[in-house]
Design a protein around this motif. Structure first.
Motif: not given
Ligand code: BT5
Length: 259
Positions: A18-19, A51, A53, A61
């Motif tokens: 979505t970004n 990434s 999940f 999202y």
């Molecule tokens: C974040 O990064 O926490 C930012 C996540 C942002 C996601 C949103 S969804 C809408 C928009 N579009 C995108 O493409 N992105 C944004 P960070 O602090 O780097 O954390 C990432 C880490 O969180 C991963 O390496 C995993 O360890 C963990 N992780 C991944 N998916 C997860 C989930 N669904 N729930 C909890 N932890 C998760």
């Protein structure tokens, strides 16, 4: 669709991220706080090339377009303001006692489990077309997390457990996130930055109050004690007899997060 005086929310069933969609949309002159929402992301991303999940239907999202006009040196605080906004929106929609982990993860319980993550991405910085896209991922329903996430991630409905007689109202949470983000950014613009930072300090106090932390910087792995949040959003730590300010990167809380 537009609702309750909010700018448009553009909905997709399936996107890469979505970004990406929001960054492309921002250049077409849509109003500030226009948002992009999807049911599933194929390549949802986190910070530093990680990434996110994003299974179908189990998460929110959402990416919201912020135009940093009038924010000047406060622009970097959008990332903390977004954490406050999402934490308050989740607490309001679910009654869960959520907390913030610096800089802007929404976490819950002991040890902390991650309920939501935020990725802010800027484009056209320094021009009149500058934009910051605030990407918000919230876990709504339990999902089959990859093994490395199983004990570190959680969802709103899992945390609500027996109190949860129906699933969280998705549309209400979307509106809440956008309204809260609009309010926190309004505060930054109105020079009410202290209100935003104090809210952050309340929501993040467990990790600020003398908590032992580990991080890695140019000197290598470091250990210290986190003791506050600076007015510029830096994490304040005591380390090797002196005071340091961490402005970016990853921090592990020895007693709160899983190392
Ligand atoms: C974040 O990064 O926490 C930012 C996540 C942002 C996601 C949103 S969804 C809408 C928009 N579009 C995108 O493409 N992105 C944004 P960070 O602090 O780097 O954390 C990432 C880490 O969180 C991963 O390496 C995993 O360890 C963990 N992780 C991944 N998916 C997860 C989930 N669904 N729930 C909890 N932890 C998760």
């Amino acid at each position: 669709m537009a609702s309750g005086g909010l700018p448009p929310v553009v909905y997709y069933r399936d996107v890469e991220s979505t970004n990406d969609v929001a960054l492309a949309l921002a250049s077409s002159g849509v109003p500030e706080f226009t948002a992009v929402l999807a049911d599933v992301q194929q390549t949802g991303r986190g910070r530093l090339g990680r990434s996110w999940f994003s299974p179908a239907g189990a998460g929110l999202y959402l990416s919201v377009i912020v135009r940093p006009e009038g924010l000047d040196a406060r622009t970097p605080l959008i990332t903390l303001a977004a954490g406050v906004a999402v934490a308050l929106a989740i607490a309001d929609a679910s009654d869960l006692r959520v907390e913030l982990k610096w800089p802007n993860d929404v976490v819950i319980g002991r040890p902390w489990r991650k309920l939501a993550g935020i990725l802010c991405e800027a484009s056209a910085v320094g021009t009149s077309d500058a934009v910051v896209v605030v990407g918000i991922g919230v876990n709504l329903l339990p999902a089959a997390y990859p093994a490395e996430l199983a004990d570190r991630a959680t969802s709103i409905d899992r945390e609500r457990g027996v109190w949860c007689d129906r699933p969280i109202a998705r549309a209400g949470l979307v509106a809440g996130c956008i309204q809260q983000l609009r309010e926190q950014v309004r505060r930054l613009r109105a020079d009410e930055t202290a209100l935003v930072l104090d809210r952050w300090r309340e929501l993040g106090r467990a990790g600020l109050d003398g908590a032992p932390v580990q991080w890695t910087d140019e000197r290598g792995p470091c250990r210290g004690i986190a003791y506050g949040l600076g007015d510029d959003g830096a994490l304040l730590v005591r380390h090797a007899g002196r005071q340091d300010r961490l402005v970016a990167g990853d921090v592990v809380w020895e007693r709160l997060s899983r190392v």
